[in-house]
Design an enzyme around this catalytic site. Sequence first.
Site, PDB file in Angstrom:
ATOM      1  N   GLY A  68       0.786  -1.235   0.000  1.00  0.00           N
ATOM      2  CA  GLY A  68       0.000   0.000   0.000  1.00  0.00           C
ATOM      3  C   GLY A  68       0.814   1.279   0.000  1.00  0.00           C
ATOM      4  O   GLY A  68       0.357   2.306   0.507  1.00  0.00           O
TER       5      GLY A  68
ATOM      6  N   ASN B 184       1.519   3.220  -2.554  1.00  0.00           N
ATOM      7  CA  ASN B 184       0.833   4.253  -3.349  1.00  0.00           C
ATOM      8  C   ASN B 184      -0.329   4.851  -2.569  1.00  0.00           C
ATOM      9  O   ASN B 184      -0.551   6.070  -2.591  1.00  0.00           O
ATOM     10  CB  ASN B 184       0.354   3.666  -4.682  1.00  0.00           C
ATOM     11  CG  ASN B 184       1.463   3.606  -5.707  1.00  0.00           C
ATOM     12  OD1 ASN B 184       1.870   4.625  -6.252  1.00  0.00           O
ATOM     13  ND2 ASN B 184       1.985   2.404  -5.950  1.00  0.00           N
TER      14      ASN B 184
ATOM     15  N   MET C 210      -4.775  -6.607  -6.677  1.00  0.00           N
ATOM     16  CA  MET C 210      -4.338  -7.700  -7.548  1.00  0.00           C
ATOM     17  C   MET C 210      -5.489  -8.499  -8.175  1.00  0.00           C
ATOM     18  O   MET C 210      -5.290  -9.641  -8.589  1.00  0.00           O
ATOM     19  CB  MET C 210      -3.405  -8.636  -6.783  1.00  0.00           C
ATOM     20  CG  MET C 210      -2.089  -7.971  -6.382  1.00  0.00           C
ATOM     21  SD  MET C 210      -1.191  -7.254  -7.789  1.00  0.00           S
ATOM     22  CE  MET C 210      -0.607  -8.739  -8.583  1.00  0.00           C
TER      23      MET C 210
ATOM     24  N   ILE D   1      -9.103  -8.333 -10.868  1.00  0.00           N
ATOM     25  CA  ILE D   1      -9.688  -7.590 -11.981  1.00  0.00           C
ATOM     26  C   ILE D   1     -11.142  -7.289 -11.639  1.00  0.00           C
ATOM     27  O   ILE D   1     -11.905  -8.203 -11.307  1.00  0.00           O
ATOM     28  CB  ILE D   1      -9.587  -8.432 -13.271  1.00  0.00           C
ATOM     29  CG1 ILE D   1      -8.109  -8.622 -13.625  1.00  0.00           C
ATOM     30  CG2 ILE D   1     -10.349  -7.773 -14.411  1.00  0.00           C
ATOM     31  CD1 ILE D   1      -7.854  -9.688 -14.671  1.00  0.00           C
TER      32      ILE D   1
ATOM     33  N   HIS E  12       0.171   1.360 -13.179  1.00  0.00           N
ATOM     34  CA  HIS E  12       0.867   0.168 -13.665  1.00  0.00           C
ATOM     35  C   HIS E  12       2.341   0.531 -13.857  1.00  0.00           C
ATOM     36  O   HIS E  12       2.652   1.568 -14.458  1.00  0.00           O
ATOM     37  CB  HIS E  12       0.245  -0.287 -14.987  1.00  0.00           C
ATOM     38  CG  HIS E  12       0.829  -1.565 -15.504  1.00  0.00           C
ATOM     39  ND1 HIS E  12       0.516  -2.796 -14.976  1.00  0.00           N
ATOM     40  CD2 HIS E  12       1.723  -1.785 -16.497  1.00  0.00           C
ATOM     41  CE1 HIS E  12       1.191  -3.732 -15.617  1.00  0.00           C
ATOM     42  NE2 HIS E  12       1.926  -3.151 -16.551  1.00  0.00           N
TER      43      HIS E  12
HETATM   44  C1  GRF Z   1       2.912  -0.929  -7.718  1.00  0.00           C
HETATM   45  O1  GRF Z   1       4.112  -1.155  -8.406  1.00  0.00           O
HETATM   46  C2  GRF Z   1       1.785  -0.717  -8.696  1.00  0.00           C
HETATM   47  O2  GRF Z   1       2.167  -0.060  -9.844  1.00  0.00           O
HETATM   48  C3  GRF Z   1       1.379  -2.126  -9.020  1.00  0.00           C
HETATM   49  O3  GRF Z   1       1.496  -2.828  -7.798  1.00  0.00           O
HETATM   50  C4  GRF Z   1       2.453  -2.173  -6.975  1.00  0.00           C
HETATM   51  C5  GRF Z   1       1.769  -1.828  -5.706  1.00  0.00           C
HETATM   52  O4  GRF Z   1       2.641  -1.258  -4.768  1.00  0.00           O
HETATM   53  N1  GRF Z   1       0.060  -2.149  -9.611  1.00  0.00           N
HETATM   54  P1  GRF Z   1       2.070  -0.626  -3.434  1.00  0.00           P
HETATM   55  O5  GRF Z   1       1.160  -1.678  -2.781  1.00  0.00           O
HETATM   56  O6  GRF Z   1       1.306   0.615  -3.793  1.00  0.00           O
HETATM   57  O7  GRF Z   1       3.271  -0.343  -2.581  1.00  0.00           O
END
Ligand code: GRF
Length: 198
Positions: free
Chosen positions: A21, A23, A98, A100, A117
Amino acid sequence: MGTLSDTVSVPVLGVFISGRGSNFQAIHRAIQSGVLSARIGLVISDRDADGLVYANANNLPCVVCPRSDFSTQADHDAAMLEQCQRAQVNWIVLAGYMRILSAGFLANYPDKVLNIHPSLLPKFKGLHPQRQALAAGESESGCTVHYVIPEVDSGPIILQHRVPIYDGDTEAQLSARILEEEHKAYVAALKIVLGDDE
Ligand code: GRF
């Protein structure tokens, strides 16, 4: 008497995670520091994700919705949709989620579901895009924030941030370099779609 913040409504984000998490945390910090005008109304995870520790520590409403609790994907998505609607979420932010989301779910949030992504789409869709970029001998990669459509990693692009690939880079090194840009890119993309970039 109410304050201005009582009367001004800000966009309500529903953040979907499956893992650490980072992001999600970058978005939350941008909100807290006043860089992004929005509110996280709900954090949804499909598993006991590390990111939930941060959500709990910051008193953010969160819910774990494991796929195994539901017999069909439609039931799973319907339960998550109900949670989002109850929390009055109006933007869905996929941040390392993770799974869809079904077309049925997306239809409830037209043009209001974003994903990040770690590649320069349309290159390297799907799993392990950093590994794919290295294997292809690319000299640069990056990340893409895009609208989500039923076809995976294919919706309209909002923005991309680029990073160099150096000789001898490992997948972990490239992933870390891209991730640093992801945190900036997601906030910048949200500011664009939320009309907060003037
Ligand atoms: C990131 O690299 C994002 O682009 C991909 O999964 C990863 C998630 O990282 N979809 P986080 O959980 O946000 O640290």
